[in-house]
Each structure stands twice: as structure tokens, then as C-alpha cells.
Design an enzyme around this catalytic site. Structure first.
Site, short mmCIF file in Angstrom:
data_model
loop_
_atom_site.label_atom_id
_atom_site.label_comp_id
_atom_site.label_asym_id
_atom_site.label_seq_id
_atom_site.Cartn_x
_atom_site.Cartn_y
_atom_site.Cartn_z
N GLU A 188 -66.57 41.48 82.69
CA GLU A 188 -67.22 41.54 81.39
C GLU A 188 -67.33 42.99 80.90
OE1 GLU A 188 -66.87 38.72 80.20
OE2 GLU A 188 -68.88 37.91 79.89
N THR A 214 -66.34 41.00 71.18
CA THR A 214 -67.71 41.28 71.61
C THR A 214 -68.05 42.75 71.45
OG1 THR A 214 -67.58 39.46 73.20
CG2 THR A 214 -69.33 41.08 73.53
#
Length: 311
Positions: free
Chosen positions: A129, A182
Site C-alpha cells: 500500500e 489514492t
């Protein structure tokens, strides 16, 4: 001993309106598939990647980076090959990078005889991530690994709490066919919030968790309100306010942005109601001419699962 497994890696909804970076849930009906096998050679190789145009180089792929983080901490002389079959679109807001990151470390742990706990696997998956978004957040990888709802009570030290899932709770997700990275959606967020907004948000997060444990669907609905992130990120999503309004009219308990968007989620009591919400969402995007995908899903309380294995 098993040397190869094929796994299902679920899509996830992060934040769940009031739990920015600390709350997430796993979905049952949509996810990626991966094949992971042991090799005599050291390191990790991505040997196949289908469904999305993503890098196959180990250090540029979230599965590769997460896997290398795990390998650095275990006593194993060999390596792994990974095949990735992407069915979650990148930038969709339902945990595409998390599915690959969590799937890689979960499968490697299985093939090594499960020496690591789910909490340890989350730490490794978070490195994927970090590569994807610039921030090592856990609100997607944690529910993928644990299943159901998960609360990240603390990041330092990492403390993850599984949350009860009411049996009749279903999610509806509509994905307008645009990509919101993101990393980009984080750049527009404020770094400070008012005490008034913080108090409202903390109350909703506590209310949502209480509603989940007590299966109080009305409380769940009252708590699905975001005073901090949604007002800013919603401007990036076409038709957001109309989708939200129509979903509530169709019977949804609540509606908000899935992760960083552009997907929009709604939670409903019962599959029939969730399908009615899906119909309302479709009508909005058909009317304004936006291409979309819709998923109706039970909350996945298992998380990642084995599809098949080979010795």
C-alpha cells in the site's frame, strides 16, 4: 506439502464513511485471483499479470514489494512465483492494490506452514500500500486478511480489532468508469480538522461499531456520515450527491465514498434492498451518461480463501 495455491482475494471498502484510514470491510462477490508457488531460486517473480496494465517488475508491483517484506522476516531459503488475475480495476476505490498485497503475503504464509499471524501479515501487506499510495495504510488489507469488518485501533503499535458483522448486512457498490488514484485523492485532503467536526466523526465511528455489534441497523444507518473527507473528495466523483440521495430513497441504511473513490458504496439490510439500491444507482448514471459497474455483495467474513492447491 503444498507447493502451489490458487486464491481468491476480496475487494474491500475502506473508511466506511466515518472511519478514515481505520475502518474497512471485505466483499464476497468481487475480487482478484492469484496463483503463488514455491521456487528453489530466491526472491519473488511476477510471472503473469492479466486484467490490468500494471508493472510486472517485482519492485514496482505491490504484490512483489509486500512479498519481499515478508521474505526478509522468515527463515526460508527459496522464493516464490506469483500470477495475478486482476478483476478489481486499478483506481476503483475498492482495494485493487490491497487485494494483490494481502493475497501475496497470505498465500506465501500458507505455503510456509502459517508461521506468521494475521497481524504480522498486515504489516507486510501495508508495504504494498505504501508503494501504491505513498502511505502504509491498513484499512483495505486488514479486512482482506481478517475478513468482515476490521478496526485499526492504532498504527503504532499496530493493533487491529475484528468487528462483528450483522448477518443481513449487504453492500452495493457502483464504480463510475473513471480512475481516481489514492495518492492524488490524498493530496486534496486538509491536514487539520476542527474540534467540532472531530467530535461528530468520533461519535459516528463509535455509533457504527456499536451498531454492528448489536445488529442495530437503524444505528448503523445514523452513523454512516462523514464530516471530514467526503465533503472534499465527493467533488471528484460525477453524480455523487444524486447517487447518495437516490440510494437512501431506495432504502439504503447509508451511502458514502468507497476508499478514495470514485466508487460509491451503500449498506442495506437484506439482499433484496441492496438490489433495489443498485437499481437506483444504475438509473442515475444511465441518465447522466456515465459508464459504470455495479456490485451487490454480502460482507465477506472469511477474507482471502484457497480455491485450489497442488503439491
Amino acid at each position: 506439502m503444498t507447493n502451489e495455491i490458487k486464491i481468491f482475494c476480496p475487494a474491500t471498502i475502506a473508511n466506511v464513511s466515518c472511519g478514515f484510514d481505520v475502518l474497512g470491510l471485505a466483499l464476497e462477490s468481487v475480487g482478484d485471483e492469484m496463483v503463488v508457488r514455491k521456487t528453489r531460486g530466491k526472491g519473488i517473480r511476477i510471472t503473469k499479470l492479466e486484467g490490468q496494465d500494471l508493472p510486472m517488475e517485482t519492485l514496482d508491483n505491490v504484490a512483489g514489494v509486500a512479498g519481499l517484506a515478508l521474505l526478509s522476516e522468515v527463515d526460508y531459503d527459496g522464493g516464490f512465483e506469483i500470477e495475478i488475475y486482476k478483476k478489481i480495476k486499478a483506481g476503483s476505490g475498492i482495494g485493487s492494490s490491497a487485494a494483490s498485497s494481502a493475497g501475496a503475503v497470505w498465500a506465501m504464509n500458507e505455503l510456509l506452514g502459517k508461521p506468521l499471524s494475521s497481524l504480522e501479515l498486515v504489516k507486510f501487506a501495508m508495504e504494498g500500500e505504501r508503494l501504491a499510495s505513498g502511505v502504509a495504510h491498513a484499512d483495505n488489507v486488514a479486512p482482506a486478511l481478517y475478513g468482515g469488518f476490521t478496526l485499526i485501533r492504532s498504527y503504532d503499535p499496530l493493533d487491529i480489532i475484528p468487528i462483528h458483522t450483522p448477518k443481513e448486512l449487504f453492500a452495493t457498490v457502483v464504480h463510475p468508469q473513471i480512475e481516481v488514484k489514492t495518492s492524488d485523492s490524498r493530496k486534496i485532503l486538509k491536514t487539520n480538522i476542527s474540534l467540532v467536526d472531530g467530535i461528530k466523526q468520533w461519535g459516528n465511528l463509535g455509533g457504527l461499531i456499536a451498531g454492528l455489534f448489536t445488529e442495530d441497523y437503524n444505528l448503523i444507518g445514523r452513523s454512516l456520515v462523514d464530516h471530514i473527507v467526503e465533503p472534499i473528495r465527493s467533488i471528484l466523483i460525477p453524480g455523487f450527491e444524486t447517487i447518495k440521495s437516490e440510494a437512501i430513497k431506495a432504502g439504503a441504511l447509508g451511502c458514502g465514498i468507497s476508499g478514495s473513490g470514485p466508487s460509491i458504496f451503500a449498506l442495506s439490510k437484506g439482499e433484496d434492498k441492496a438490489n433495489q439500491v443498485a437499481g437506483a444507482m444504475r438509473k442515475v448514471y444511465q441518465k447522466i451518461g456515465v459508464d459504470y459497474d455495479v456490485h451487490v455483495s454480502k460482507v465477506n467474513t472469511q477474507g482471502i480463501r484457497v480455491i485450489s492447491s497442488k503439491r
